[in-house]
Design an enzyme around this catalytic site. Structure first.
Site, PDB file in Angstrom:
ATOM      1  N   ASP A  87      -1.938  87.196  27.672  1.00 30.11           N
ATOM      2  CA  ASP A  87      -1.955  87.441  26.225  1.00 30.11           C
ATOM      3  C   ASP A  87      -1.826  88.940  25.913  1.00 30.11           C
ATOM      4  OD1 ASP A  87      -2.360  87.375  23.510  1.00 30.11           O
ATOM      5  OD2 ASP A  87      -4.132  86.092  23.576  1.00 30.11           O
ATOM      6  N   HIS A 139      -1.194  87.628  20.840  1.00 29.18           N
ATOM      7  CA  HIS A 139      -1.530  86.977  19.568  1.00 29.18           C
ATOM      8  C   HIS A 139      -1.805  87.980  18.456  1.00 29.18           C
ATOM      9  CE1 HIS A 139      -5.940  87.120  20.740  1.00 29.18           C
ATOM     10  NE2 HIS A 139      -6.074  87.247  19.438  1.00 29.18           N
ATOM     11  N   SER A 159     -10.092  91.311  20.001  1.00 32.19           N
ATOM     12  CA  SER A 159      -8.870  90.974  20.702  1.00 32.19           C
ATOM     13  C   SER A 159      -8.026  92.209  20.843  1.00 32.19           C
ATOM     14  CB  SER A 159      -8.100  89.911  19.938  1.00 32.19           C
ATOM     15  OG  SER A 159      -8.562  88.666  20.333  1.00 32.19           O
TER      16      SER A 159
HETATM   17  N1  ARG Z   1      -9.181  82.475  20.397  1.00 33.71           N
HETATM   18  C1  ARG Z   1      -8.605  83.786  20.422  1.00 33.71           C
HETATM   19  C2  ARG Z   1      -9.037  84.591  19.186  1.00 33.71           C
HETATM   20  O1  ARG Z   1      -9.853  84.170  18.443  1.00 33.71           O
HETATM   21  C3  ARG Z   1      -7.123  83.730  20.606  1.00 33.71           C
HETATM   22  C4  ARG Z   1      -6.386  83.170  19.457  1.00 33.71           C
HETATM   23  C5  ARG Z   1      -4.922  82.983  19.672  1.00 33.71           C
HETATM   24  N2  ARG Z   1      -4.484  81.894  18.801  1.00 33.71           N
HETATM   25  C6  ARG Z   1      -4.270  80.630  19.212  1.00 33.71           C
HETATM   26  N3  ARG Z   1      -4.219  79.677  18.313  1.00 33.71           N
HETATM   27  N4  ARG Z   1      -4.086  80.348  20.459  1.00 33.71           N
HETATM   28  O2  ARG Z   1      -8.335  85.261  18.518  1.00 33.71           O
HETATM   29  N1  ASP Z   2      -9.649  85.964  20.075  1.00 34.68           N
HETATM   30  C1  ASP Z   2     -10.479  86.833  19.260  1.00 34.68           C
HETATM   31  C2  ASP Z   2      -9.699  87.891  18.510  1.00 34.68           C
HETATM   32  O1  ASP Z   2      -8.561  87.684  18.152  1.00 34.68           O
HETATM   33  C3  ASP Z   2     -11.575  87.414  20.060  1.00 34.68           C
HETATM   34  C4  ASP Z   2     -12.785  86.538  20.053  1.00 34.68           C
HETATM   35  O2  ASP Z   2     -13.067  85.921  19.029  1.00 34.68           O
HETATM   36  O3  ASP Z   2     -13.458  86.531  21.068  1.00 34.68           O
HETATM   37  O4  ASP Z   2     -10.183  88.920  18.132  1.00 34.68           O
END
Ligand code: ARG
Ligand code: ASP
Length: 723
Positions: free
Chosen positions: A239, A103, A655
């Site tokens: 990921d 991502h 991330s």
């Molecule tokens: N939740 C994770 C972060 O905040 C992964 C995000 C990836 N995006 C998604 N819509 N699945 O970045």
């Molecule tokens: N998914 C998040 C990021 O892209 C990490 C998190 O918020 O825990 O940095």
């Protein structure tokens, strides 16, 4: 038994985390100090000696503070790169190969994709160095050294000055400190504020701008589970994506050139094939973006009761439209993939955050802390002015709340979710800037900036989607919803925009025409009064209140540290390099439910829904699973691990951060947190806050067995630290 244990740990960790104000039962505290070693916090890597080093050792680490950060010899920090300013990446070979999340590389993967070469859908694997794909504007930045410059920056500041004067002096001092910093020509400097402006650090960095795409799994692996599984455990997302840094002939940062060579890093992470078990030490090293751990209760109330709900409502409406179009049209799916992911991500995060704040009683706990804070001011004979801080914040947040919501609604509507309005905003900035006043030499630059802005919006634009989004969200912003703007505007048609901008070779003539045409455009005319209100009323009021609040929060931060000195104070995240550590651990999100910390390939097969846009599984992966063809990557029971949980305190920006074992080897790749724990940005609670990592063995298995990209595995240093 487990529940009881968790409860005890929870209660005691509240005591520990809330500043050890409770005097009773000293004995018990000592026991838990041994049992539950304090966790949570994002620590400055140059300051780990002492408390952090000791805690890490208690958790099982064999690393010294010097192994992690050292300016005289290579150390772990030399392998950690800020990826494009928003994510983290790490070097995993002596040829500049870097690993980050799928991502995080999503925009790059998307930009190389087309209906014919759909790398989002099918994945991408460069067969050799020369097949690695360059990326415009992508950079990776390493930290060379970190210096405390607080005295220099706060030199000349006194309490009785107003905020504006303070800011001016501070900015001047920052410029001076940057200029005087010892560094090489090709290195950069920046100064960042910590502890709400009570401390300042200077960073010398190296920024590499030739970063090429090396490999990415298909989205059915790299984004497996998509939005349904986002922020959720059990998780089965692979990921990850791979890039490579290229440098000039002296191994220094350089713009893209065919002649650049793979970067030789000062340090790269060896990769462990031994995996993790529950309670193993883990450390996450990266660039967390933003947290708010020291807010007063009144602020948390505002965020959870007003701010989050209003954002959630707008995004929910927009997502409904975008999702339905993406599902029925592949071209729209590719175009909207990045945008949709960005909008959906925080939409879901805010929902989880609200639930976690409620479940962990965060507001009540803050209020208790505040009562103790006030008590300690008297007891310790501290500055009596400190007693005014909380009432001041109470009052300021009341005034700030409505204006913050208004401003945020504007941003969500005009800048995040609707793109015709976003184009109008860009045009407004263009005409609102210097153009009419001077018609100066900047004019060509201005014209190009606007053109490029509109062009980049149109790169992934669909008029119908945008129109439906407009109809869905605009009623939340205003009663004055005029859908007819979509009939006549030229802005939804890029061919028309292009024609306008290329109308005449005479700059003055063409700018004049552009200017007149755009100002007369029906969509712009509609949007203009709203943008006027934003610039002339909403934003200035917001800035004013926000400045006042920040100034009080700075004093409150200092006062908290004096009143309750033995609480756990780490500086809020600010996109600088930090270390967080903890253990591999499961968790219990609610009564009678306990999640074990590791997920396996079995779970992917369980979730498999043929042809589903979120839960499809590539045939090859299913074949490998049924043949149990896991190569050297299976665990000792012959199973293929996919993700695991830890108590590391992470946030957005982490991330792509490496999960590192007790000896400094790579064991996983951080990419998310559990939903119930996303409130860790305001209230880290070691009982339910967990970060989610991909097991590095799953990454290697996909690269090797699924993609056949053996050349990449051969570059890495695979180790067996547990043998
Ligand atoms: N939740 C994770 C972060 O905040 C992964 C995000 C990836 N995006 C998604 N819509 N699945 O970045
Ligand atoms: N998914 C998040 C990021 O892209 C990490 C998190 O918020 O825990 O940095």
């Amino acid at each position: 038994m487990k529940r009881i244990h968790i409860l005890i740990v929870a209660i005691l960790s509240i005591i520990l985390f809330q500043g050890c104000a409770v005097k009773s039962n000293v004995q018990k505290r000592e026991v838990t100090l041994k049992k539950s070693i304090p966790q949570g916090g994002m620590w400055i890597p140059s300051l780990l000696k002492g408390m952090n080093e000791a805690e890490m050792t208690l958790l099982g680490s064999k690393l010294t503070a010097d192994d992690i950060y050292n300016v005289n010899k290579s150390s772990l920090k030399d392998a950690i790169g800020h990826f494009n300013g928003g994510c983290t990446s790490e070097v995993i070979s002596n040829q500049g190969l870097i690993l980050t999340n799928h991502h995080c590389g999503f925009g790059q993967i998307q930009s190389h994709s087309s209906l014919e070469n759909d790398y989002l859908k099918n994945g991408f694997w460069a067969k050799s160095f020369k097949d690695e794909l360059p990326n415009k504007d992508l950079f990776v930045e390493f930290i060379v050294c970190i210096d405390d410059v607080t005295n220099q920056i706060l030199n000349g500041i006194s309490d009785d000055m107003n905020e504006k004067t303070k800011k001016q002096i501070i900015n001047k001092n920052i410029e001076k400190a940057k200029k005087n910093a010892k560094k090489e020509d090709w290195q950069l400097t920046k100064v960042k504020s910590f502890y709400k402006g009570n401390q300042y650090f200077l960073f010398v960095t190296e920024k590499f701008e030739d970063v090429r795409l090396v490999g990415a799994p298909p989205s059915s692996i790299g984004k497996f589970g998509s939005d349904t599984d986002n922020w959720v455990f059990p998780r089965h997302t692979g990921d990850f994506s791979l890039f490579r840094i290229y440098a000039d002939e002296n191994n220094r940062p350089a713009k893209y050139s065919e002649n650049n060579k793979p970067y030789k890093p000062k340090h790269y992470l060896p990769v462990s094939l031994d995996g993790v078990s529950e309670d193993d030490f883990t450390m996450v090293f990266g660039f967390p973006g933003r947290t708010n751990e020291y807010l007063p209760a009144v602020a948390i109330k505002h965020i959870t009761e007003e701010f989050n709900p209003s954002n959630i409502a707008i995004r929910e409406k927009a997502l409904k439209v975008i999702d339905s179009y993406m599902k029925k049209d592949d071209a729209i799916r590719i175009k909207y993939a990045s945008k949709q992911a960005r909008i959906a991500n925080y939409w879901k995060k805010w929902i989880g955050e609200n639930q976690g704040i409620k479940k962990s009683n965060a507001i009540a706990k803050k209020q208790e802390f505040e009562q103790e804070f006030v008590k300690q001011i008297d007891k310790k004979g501290l500055n009596p002015e400190y007693k005014k801080l909380l009432p001041k914040l109470e009052k300021l947040y009341k005034e700030y709340a409505p204006i913050n919501i208004k401003r945020r609604n504007f941003i969500e509507t005009f800048l995040v979710n609707n793109e015709l309005l976003k184009m109008c905003f860009k045009i407004y900035q263009f005409q609102w800037g210097q153009i009419p006043e001077s018609f100066s030499t900047d004019i060509v630059k201005h014209k190009n900036v606007l053109y490029n802005n509109l062009k980049s919006i149109h790169k992934n634009y669909d008029k119908n989607v945008d129109f439906e989004v407009f109809k869905a969200i605009m009623p939340l912003y205003t009663k004055n919803v005029d859908t007819s703007i979509y009939d006549t505007t030229i802005l939804t048609d890029f061919a028309k925009i292009e024609k306008l901008f290329n109308y005449s070779s005479s700059v003055l003539e063409s700018v004049d025409l552009i200017y007149k045409t755009l100002l007369a455009d029906k969509a712009f005319q509609y949007a203009k009064p709203f943008i006027d209100e934003y610039y002339k009323e909403i934003n200035p009021k917001f800035v004013e209140k926000n400045t006042e609040i920040e100034s009080v929060l700075k004093q409150y931060m200092k006062a908290q540290m004096e009143a309750i000195p033995n609480a756990r104070y780490f500086p809020d995240a600010n996109s600088t390099l930090r270390v967080t550590y903890g253990k591999v651990k499961g968790y219990s999100p609610r009564d009678a439910v306990y999640y074990t910390p590791v997920s396996y390939l079995e779970g992917i097969i369980e979730k498999y829904i043929p042809n589903d846009y979120e839960f499809d599984v590539p045939e090859k992966l299913r074949d490998l699973y049924y043949a149990k063809d896991f190569g050297q990557y299976a665990d000792k029971n012959g199973k293929m691990p996919v993700c695991f949980l830890g108590t590391n305190h992470t946030t957005g920006g982490n991330s792509g951060s490496p999960a590192i074992d007790a000896n400094g080897n790579l064991i996983g790749l951080n990419f998310d947190r559990v939903w119930e724990g996303t409130m860790s940005d305001m209230n880290y609670d070691p009982e339910i806050c967990r970060n989610i990592m991909v097991d590095i063995r799953y990454v290697l298995f996909i690269v090797d067995k699924y993609a056949g990209a053996k050349r990449l595995i051969d570059e890495m240093e695979l180790v067996h630290p547990k043998k």
